[in-house]
Structures are given as structure tokens and as C-alpha cells.
Design a protein around this motif. Structure first.
Motif, mmCIF file in Angstrom:
data_model
loop_
_atom_site.group_PDB
_atom_site.id
_atom_site.type_symbol
_atom_site.label_atom_id
_atom_site.label_comp_id
_atom_site.label_asym_id
_atom_site.label_seq_id
_atom_site.Cartn_x
_atom_site.Cartn_y
_atom_site.Cartn_z
ATOM 1 N N GLY A 69 0.808 -1.210 0.000
ATOM 2 C CA GLY A 69 0.000 0.000 0.000
ATOM 3 C C GLY A 69 0.842 1.260 0.000
ATOM 4 N N ILE A 70 2.148 1.114 -0.191
ATOM 5 C CA ILE A 70 3.109 2.218 -0.073
ATOM 6 C C ILE A 70 3.720 2.538 -1.433
ATOM 7 N N ARG A 71 3.966 3.810 -1.645
ATOM 8 C CA ARG A 71 4.763 4.295 -2.780
ATOM 9 C C ARG A 71 5.764 5.292 -2.214
ATOM 10 N N CYS A 72 6.816 5.593 -2.968
ATOM 11 C CA CYS A 72 7.867 6.465 -2.448
ATOM 12 C C CYS A 72 8.323 7.451 -3.517
ATOM 13 N N GLU A 73 8.307 8.723 -3.150
ATOM 14 C CA GLU A 73 8.848 9.776 -4.009
ATOM 15 C C GLU A 73 10.242 10.102 -3.500
ATOM 16 N N MET A 74 11.207 10.151 -4.409
ATOM 17 C CA MET A 74 12.587 10.420 -3.987
ATOM 18 C C MET A 74 13.323 11.180 -5.077
ATOM 19 N N ASN A 75 14.449 11.712 -4.720
ATOM 20 C CA ASN A 75 15.283 12.443 -5.672
ATOM 21 C C ASN A 75 15.697 11.529 -6.815
ATOM 22 N N GLU A 76 15.934 12.133 -7.972
ATOM 23 C CA GLU A 76 16.261 11.393 -9.186
ATOM 24 C C GLU A 76 17.508 10.521 -9.049
ATOM 25 N N SER A 77 18.480 10.929 -8.279
ATOM 26 C CA SER A 77 19.720 10.151 -8.163
ATOM 27 C C SER A 77 19.701 9.212 -6.951
ATOM 28 N N TRP A 78 18.521 8.894 -6.469
ATOM 29 C CA TRP A 78 18.384 7.982 -5.329
ATOM 30 C C TRP A 78 17.732 6.678 -5.770
ATOM 31 N N VAL A 79 17.958 5.646 -4.979
ATOM 32 C CA VAL A 79 17.289 4.360 -5.118
ATOM 33 C C VAL A 79 16.920 3.902 -3.711
ATOM 34 N N LEU A 80 15.794 3.257 -3.582
ATOM 35 C CA LEU A 80 15.388 2.660 -2.316
ATOM 36 C C LEU A 80 15.632 1.167 -2.433
ATOM 37 N N MET A 81 16.484 0.631 -1.562
ATOM 38 C CA MET A 81 16.809 -0.795 -1.578
ATOM 39 C C MET A 81 16.090 -1.465 -0.419
ATOM 40 N N LEU A 82 15.375 -2.562 -0.713
ATOM 41 C CA LEU A 82 14.609 -3.289 0.295
ATOM 42 C C LEU A 82 15.297 -4.583 0.686
ATOM 43 N N PHE A 83 15.317 -4.830 1.977
ATOM 44 C CA PHE A 83 15.919 -6.025 2.560
ATOM 45 C C PHE A 83 14.938 -6.601 3.584
ATOM 46 N N PRO A 84 15.042 -7.912 3.890
ATOM 47 C CA PRO A 84 14.200 -8.432 4.974
ATOM 48 C C PRO A 84 14.621 -7.803 6.293
ATOM 49 N N ARG A 85 13.697 -7.701 7.235
ATOM 50 C CA ARG A 85 14.062 -7.260 8.582
ATOM 51 C C ARG A 85 15.105 -8.226 9.110
ATOM 52 N N SER A 86 16.129 -7.696 9.742
ATOM 53 C CA SER A 86 17.250 -8.516 10.207
ATOM 54 C C SER A 86 16.809 -9.677 11.082
ATOM 55 N N GLY A 87 15.920 -9.407 12.036
ATOM 56 C CA GLY A 87 15.486 -10.449 12.965
ATOM 57 C C GLY A 87 14.742 -11.577 12.269
ATOM 58 N N LEU A 88 13.901 -11.240 11.294
ATOM 59 C CA LEU A 88 13.155 -12.271 10.575
ATOM 60 C C LEU A 88 14.076 -13.110 9.696
ATOM 61 N N GLY A 89 15.052 -12.464 9.099
ATOM 62 C CA GLY A 89 16.024 -13.200 8.299
ATOM 63 C C GLY A 89 16.875 -14.118 9.167
ATOM 64 N N PHE A 90 17.267 -13.612 10.327
ATOM 65 C CA PHE A 90 18.136 -14.381 11.225
ATOM 66 C C PHE A 90 17.386 -15.547 11.878
ATOM 67 N N LYS A 91 16.193 -15.277 12.403
ATOM 68 C CA LYS A 91 15.435 -16.312 13.127
ATOM 69 C C LYS A 91 14.795 -17.349 12.208
ATOM 70 N N TYR A 92 14.301 -16.888 11.045
ATOM 71 C CA TYR A 92 13.498 -17.772 10.201
ATOM 72 C C TYR A 92 14.052 -17.977 8.799
ATOM 73 N N ARG A 93 15.094 -17.242 8.457
ATOM 74 C CA ARG A 93 15.631 -17.276 7.098
ATOM 75 C C ARG A 93 14.590 -16.788 6.088
ATOM 76 N N LEU A 94 13.829 -15.771 6.509
ATOM 77 C CA LEU A 94 12.845 -15.156 5.628
ATOM 78 C C LEU A 94 13.598 -14.366 4.563
ATOM 79 N N GLN A 95 13.272 -14.617 3.302
ATOM 80 C CA GLN A 95 14.017 -14.042 2.189
ATOM 81 C C GLN A 95 13.113 -13.241 1.266
ATOM 82 N N LEU A 96 13.639 -12.168 0.698
ATOM 83 C CA LEU A 96 12.974 -11.496 -0.407
ATOM 84 C C LEU A 96 13.290 -12.306 -1.659
ATOM 85 N N ASN A 97 12.293 -12.575 -2.476
ATOM 86 C CA ASN A 97 12.510 -13.431 -3.638
ATOM 87 C C ASN A 97 13.469 -12.831 -4.653
#
Length: 168
Positions: A69-97
Motif C-alpha cells: 500500500g506504499i509508494r515512495c517519491e525520492m530524488n532522481e539520483s536515489w534508489v530505495l533498496m529493500l531487505f528483509p528485517r534482520s530479525g526475521l532473516g536471522f530467526k526464520y531465514r525469511l528471504q525477499l525473492n
């Protein structure tokens, strides 16, 4: 100082993303009204936490394509990089596909309003089920500045959503 801003997508856009969950329009509206914009947890946090709008249960090897439900407006020379929350990745090995989600600055103006989806898989090797309640963090987004090469001559404008820049 450069800034970015998070917004909710329109209700219609969110409703379209939620269609696969077989919920009533009233329920989708209730979920939409409770969407939390991403935010940092502490002044030293690099990542902006993204929150799940619905309860999630992922058994081992299950996947969900979650409309945030989210969108993001940012400067032209920016990128938003998404990662799993550290705790979920560490505890469950939850991965972004897609390993790391890349949200380009021009995605904000895409036909789908720049609606950010997060596709997650429970990649556990310990037979753990992941449970995340609506409103809890599932991923974190970090803004980065990027460069371009001196002879860069790109003039194409984005119109489509995910994967649209590789379509001919």
C-alpha cells in the motif's frame, strides 16, 4: 539536505493488489485505513521499516506477494533498496525473492502508482513457521545515492510497474 517521502497508494490501487486474498471490500478498506507508512525505529537506524498490512503465516517454503500500500517519491539520483528485517532473516531465514528489492526514483510515476510489493519466502532449513501480525515490520528500506557514467544517454521514461524496464 535531500529528502524522500512515503505515501499510501490510492485505495483502488491497493484493492487491486489485495484481490488475490479474497476479502470483502469493507475488510480491504479497513486494512487500507490502517496502513502504516515506513519509519525508522531509532535515530541511528539506516533502514525504514515496512509494515505488513495483514497477518502473515508462512510455513516452510511458502511464498507471499504482499501489497504494502506504499509508494515512495525520492530524488532522481536515489534508489530505495529493500531487505528483509534482520530479525526475521536471522530467526526464520525469511528471504525477499529478488534478494534485494530495487525501487527506482521514476517508479513513483508508474502506471501502478509505484505500488511497492514485497515478495517473501520462508526459506527455513529448521522447519520453522513464520507468523507476523498486521502492523509489524517485515522489511527495511535503505536509501542510496547512485552515479551514472559520463556518456549516459538514456531518454526513456517509465510507464509500467515491476519488470517494465526490461520489456521491449
Amino acid at each position: 539536505m535531500k529528502k524522500a517521502k512515503f505515501y499510501k497508494v490510492s485505495f483502488e490501487q491497493f484493492q487491486g493488489g489485495m484481490s488475490k486474498f479474497d476479502l470483502s471490500e469493507d475488510k480491504v478498506k479497513e486494512i487500507y485505513d490502517n496502513i502504516k507508512l515506513p519509519k525508522r525505529a531509532t535515530i541511528g537506524s539506516a533502514g525504514y521499516d515496512f509494515f505488513t498490512p495483514i497477518d502473515i503465516t508462512l510455513k516452510p517454503n511458502e511464498t507471499i506477494n504482499l501489497p504494502t500500500g506504499i509508494r515512495c517519491e525520492m530524488n532522481e539520483s536515489w534508489v530505495l533498496m529493500l531487505f528483509p528485517r534482520s530479525g526475521l532473516g536471522f530467526k526464520y531465514r525469511l528471504q525477499l525473492n529478488n534478494t534485494v528489492g530495487i525501487i527506482d526514483s521514476d517508479y513513483f510515476n508508474a502506471d501502478n502508482e509505484g505500488h511497492i510489493f514485497i515478495k517473501l519466502t520462508n526459506d527455513t532449513n529448521e522447519d520453522k513457521t513464520v507468523n507476523v501480525n498486521a502492523g509489524e515490520g517485515i522489511a527495511q528500506g535503505i536509501f542510496m545515492v547512485y552515479g551514472t557514467v559520463e556518456d549516459d544517454e538514456v531518454s526513456e521514461k517509465r510507464t509500467g510497474g515491476f519488470g517494465s524496464t526490461t520489456k521491449s
